[in-house]
Design a protein around this motif. Sequence first.
Motif, PDB file in Angstrom:
ATOM      1  N   TYR A 179      14.975 -18.271  -9.923  1.00 12.23           N
ATOM      2  CA  TYR A 179      15.185 -18.485 -11.326  1.00 12.23           C
ATOM      3  C   TYR A 179      14.361 -18.747 -12.132  1.00 12.23           C
ATOM      4  N   ALA A 180      13.195 -19.761 -11.713  1.00 13.79           N
ATOM      5  CA  ALA A 180      12.235 -20.281 -12.607  1.00 13.79           C
ATOM      6  C   ALA A 180      10.922 -19.436 -12.361  1.00 13.79           C
ATOM      7  N   GLY A 181      11.200 -18.332 -11.460  1.00  8.29           N
ATOM      8  CA  GLY A 181       9.719 -17.575 -11.257  1.00  8.29           C
ATOM      9  C   GLY A 181       8.708 -18.117  -9.970  1.00  8.29           C
ATOM     10  N   GLU A 231      10.522 -13.146 -18.702  1.00  3.06           N
ATOM     11  CA  GLU A 231      10.787 -13.679 -19.823  1.00  3.06           C
ATOM     12  C   GLU A 231      11.947 -14.961 -19.806  1.00  3.06           C
ATOM     13  N   GLN A 232      12.991 -14.520 -19.094  1.00  2.78           N
ATOM     14  CA  GLN A 232      14.016 -15.513 -18.668  1.00  2.78           C
ATOM     15  C   GLN A 232      13.517 -16.503 -17.476  1.00  2.78           C
ATOM     16  N   GLN A 233      12.807 -16.014 -16.510  1.00  2.00           N
ATOM     17  CA  GLN A 233      12.415 -16.949 -15.630  1.00  2.00           C
ATOM     18  C   GLN A 233      11.531 -17.920 -16.451  1.00  2.00           C
ATOM     19  N   MET A 234      10.490 -17.554 -17.182  1.00  2.00           N
ATOM     20  CA  MET A 234       9.847 -18.566 -18.086  1.00  2.00           C
ATOM     21  C   MET A 234      10.648 -19.579 -18.841  1.00  2.00           C
ATOM     22  N   VAL A 235      11.851 -19.169 -19.537  1.00  2.00           N
ATOM     23  CA  VAL A 235      12.829 -19.975 -20.042  1.00  2.00           C
ATOM     24  C   VAL A 235      13.148 -21.126 -19.139  1.00  2.00           C
ATOM     25  N   VAL A 236      13.510 -20.659 -18.204  1.00  2.00           N
ATOM     26  CA  VAL A 236      14.209 -21.580 -16.882  1.00  2.00           C
ATOM     27  C   VAL A 236      12.978 -22.317 -16.437  1.00  2.00           C
ATOM     28  N   ARG A 237      11.931 -22.065 -16.152  1.00  2.96           N
ATOM     29  CA  ARG A 237      10.735 -22.936 -15.882  1.00  2.96           C
ATOM     30  C   ARG A 237      10.416 -23.802 -16.832  1.00  2.96           C
ATOM     31  N   LYS A 238      10.237 -23.479 -18.036  1.00  6.89           N
ATOM     32  CA  LYS A 238       9.997 -24.868 -19.137  1.00  6.89           C
ATOM     33  C   LYS A 238      10.921 -25.583 -19.345  1.00  6.89           C
ATOM     34  N   LYS A 265       6.356 -24.853   7.387  1.00  5.86           N
ATOM     35  CA  LYS A 265       5.736 -25.626   6.266  1.00  5.86           C
ATOM     36  C   LYS A 265       5.849 -24.899   5.030  1.00  5.86           C
ATOM     37  N   TYR A 266       6.790 -25.132   4.320  1.00  6.79           N
ATOM     38  CA  TYR A 266       7.106 -24.507   2.897  1.00  6.79           C
ATOM     39  C   TYR A 266       5.946 -25.045   1.909  1.00  6.79           C
ATOM     40  N   ASN A 267       5.472 -23.897   1.256  1.00  7.71           N
ATOM     41  CA  ASN A 267       4.810 -24.316  -0.084  1.00  7.71           C
ATOM     42  C   ASN A 267       5.245 -23.407  -1.190  1.00  7.71           C
ATOM     43  N   ILE A 268       5.538 -23.978  -2.484  1.00 10.19           N
ATOM     44  CA  ILE A 268       6.032 -23.473  -3.580  1.00 10.19           C
ATOM     45  C   ILE A 268       4.761 -22.589  -4.442  1.00 10.19           C
ATOM     46  N   VAL A 269       5.092 -21.240  -4.642  1.00  5.95           N
ATOM     47  CA  VAL A 269       4.159 -20.608  -5.280  1.00  5.95           C
ATOM     48  C   VAL A 269       4.925 -19.788  -6.490  1.00  5.95           C
ATOM     49  N   THR A 270       4.063 -19.230  -7.430  1.00  4.53           N
ATOM     50  CA  THR A 270       4.600 -18.744  -8.420  1.00  4.53           C
ATOM     51  C   THR A 270       4.684 -17.131  -8.061  1.00  4.53           C
ATOM     52  N   VAL A 271       5.868 -16.459  -8.417  1.00  8.31           N
ATOM     53  CA  VAL A 271       5.925 -15.039  -8.417  1.00  8.31           C
ATOM     54  C   VAL A 271       4.874 -14.223  -9.091  1.00  8.31           C
ATOM     55  N   ASP A 272       4.558 -13.285  -8.894  1.00 11.67           N
ATOM     56  CA  ASP A 272       3.766 -12.284  -9.875  1.00 11.67           C
ATOM     57  C   ASP A 272       4.519 -11.831 -10.953  1.00 11.67           C
ATOM     58  N   SER A 273       3.975 -12.120 -12.161  1.00 11.79           N
ATOM     59  CA  SER A 273       4.410 -11.767 -13.544  1.00 11.79           C
ATOM     60  C   SER A 273       5.888 -12.216 -13.855  1.00 11.79           C
ATOM     61  N   PRO A 274       6.085 -13.390 -13.684  1.00 12.63           N
ATOM     62  CA  PRO A 274       7.732 -13.939 -14.236  1.00 12.63           C
ATOM     63  C   PRO A 274       8.111 -13.289 -15.530  1.00 12.63           C
ATOM     64  N   ILE A 289      19.792 -22.567   3.346  1.00  6.46           N
ATOM     65  CA  ILE A 289      19.285 -22.517   2.049  1.00  6.46           C
ATOM     66  C   ILE A 289      18.615 -21.398   1.770  1.00  6.46           C
ATOM     67  N   ASP A 290      18.800 -20.680   0.607  1.00  7.63           N
ATOM     68  CA  ASP A 290      18.268 -19.640   0.094  1.00  7.63           C
ATOM     69  C   ASP A 290      17.171 -20.179  -0.895  1.00  7.63           C
ATOM     70  N   TYR A 291      16.130 -20.536  -0.586  1.00  5.30           N
ATOM     71  CA  TYR A 291      15.064 -21.195  -1.655  1.00  5.30           C
ATOM     72  C   TYR A 291      14.662 -20.347  -2.475  1.00  5.30           C
ATOM     73  N   ASN A 292      14.327 -19.236  -2.204  1.00  6.31           N
ATOM     74  CA  ASN A 292      13.928 -18.124  -3.109  1.00  6.31           C
ATOM     75  C   ASN A 292      14.715 -17.694  -4.077  1.00  6.31           C
ATOM     76  N   LYS A 293      16.370 -17.539  -3.901  1.00  2.95           N
ATOM     77  CA  LYS A 293      17.040 -17.399  -4.796  1.00  2.95           C
ATOM     78  C   LYS A 293      16.960 -18.476  -6.045  1.00  2.95           C
ATOM     79  N   TYR A 294      17.157 -19.799  -5.451  1.00  2.22           N
ATOM     80  CA  TYR A 294      17.150 -20.638  -6.776  1.00  2.22           C
ATOM     81  C   TYR A 294      15.944 -20.942  -7.158  1.00  2.22           C
TER      82      TYR A 294
END
Length: 600
Positions: free
Chosen positions: A478-480, A588-595, A577-586, A470-475
């Motif tokens: 989308y939400a940054g 506008e599209q990523q923020m739409v998906v995130r919200k 041991k995976y942790n979810i972190v935000t990307v630098d400077s998401p 699974i490509d976790y970072n790809k999916y």
Amino acid sequence: MKLTNLRTLFFLTIFIMSTTISKAAANAQITYNVSFPEAQAHYADIEMHITSLQQNTLELKMPVWTPGSYLVREFAKNIESLTAEANGKPIAAPKINKNTWQIVTKGISSVTVKYRVYAFELSVRTSFIDASHGFLSTTGIFIYPANMLHSPAVIHIKPYKNWDKVSTSLDMVNNDPFTRLSPSFDILFDSPIEVGNQDVFGFDASGVHYEICMYGGGNYDKEKLKADIRKIVDQEAAVFGENPNKHYVFIVHNRQRNGGGLEHLSSTVLGASRDNYTNDKGYQSFLGLVAHEHFHLWNVKRLRPIVLGPFDYDNENYTTNLWIAEGFTEYYQGIIVRRTQLFPVQNYFDVLEGEFNVLENLPGKNVQTVAESSFDAWIKAYRPNENSNNTTISYYNKGAIIGMMLDLEIINDSKGKYSLDDAMKYMYTQYYKIKKRGYTDAEFKAAFEKFAGKKLDDFYARYINGLTPIDYNKYLGYAGYKVEDELADKNDAALGITTTTTAAKKIIVTSVQRGTAAYIDGINVNDEITAIDGTLVTDAATLINGKNPGDKIEVTVTRDGQAMTLPVTLLKSNRVKYNIVTVDSPTEQQMVVRKKWLSI
């Protein structure tokens, strides 16, 4: 007579026989009396009356499994002392196979059948009776007449001693809580019954009256539970646009340590630890269980794979779609609790990270697809052995991750217009409400594509029917977000085993992970590890303290009463041991998906 005419006559005869049996079944009236004269010894006594019979032979059957729990459990093994009588006289009721009894009813219009059921298996899917309460998992309690699954039945319950309540989704007859009506056996087998002195309280939500029935005590706050569960109910009803029930029942068994749940058409049974309600982690876990099992009233109980209903209660019912039926439900249990705003986003990420890390640390992820996991539930999921982690995955776990991936894919591709919710509601409307049948794998795939706006052939080939990592970072991207492995820079050595320590302080190997040092160099399950490099060991946590990848050690084990020493070359731990972190400077599209995704 010509062969074609013979065939016509044969099928006409079968049709007439079938029609005759159906008409006879439709006229029969069925009642049960359930009593508990020896509840302290874990018995229920059942008296079954069938009247208005119009057939020469009556077969009585006991289901071999319970819907929602995909394992043949052979409930007939708990039945004893089955007898039958007609016109006040005993009649023969021989057992003709493992779960079927046959009675000759020529010239007989009414039959009474009596039997006892031993109920002492403590789980949400099996019956349990003692002096404090009776939990009737109905598939393991009620024998039914063959060819009469659509017949109604009246159940009279005579409680044990001071028991004073019955909790079930079955409707009362004449406002008598101890007399219940089931419109059909499919509904009876999907309606567990709790009898005792349970604490009962409730609320109304989405136009439905909800009962919460607590057995076993606990440190729960009734008002808080009602308010928080109401939020979950409303969020889930919003996904599908309606709540199809009039009355819904949560039966909760509180014990010192307990867990798990089983969904039903208009109720659920939950296992909970009685002292965990004031613990934040424990309480969130309980609400997640509530969200999971309640979500099933749509996903599985109504929106279902085509083979899961009408049920065959004699045999396995195979589907490759449990990754949707159970996996998506597991995904929604987390995202629904997130939508209630009861807990912060990080709490939801903790749940997701747990799903990621379970899957990624299973060697079985490289062996079994999620479709195969679904199909093989009957022989593998409920019967794990010491090698299961090397060869299998869970359709719950990987299905939940796939649910997240498709949710993010749809939100991203539609620029926030649609989500997985829209596909779920569309399928519920089209197949449950309009077509009134279950769905095929291809039909659900088409729904995903409808809202993603593109073909998903490659996605299915990779992740449903294939073993692509699974490509976790790809999916998540989308939400940054992205994943980071906090163990990536570690250089820890590992044997690749799990152990248990007995009361006698013996360290026993319980599993060996594929591809690890222990696997390659021959340490076996059930070996007792006694020494490392000649030094006696008494603590499993210190087996390879101070060792590094590449070090060669000698492991002394006792196997079948004989001591042997195995040379082992330690390897680097392959755990993640995976942790979810935000990307630098998401963006506008990523923020739409995130919200949209996280209800921010």
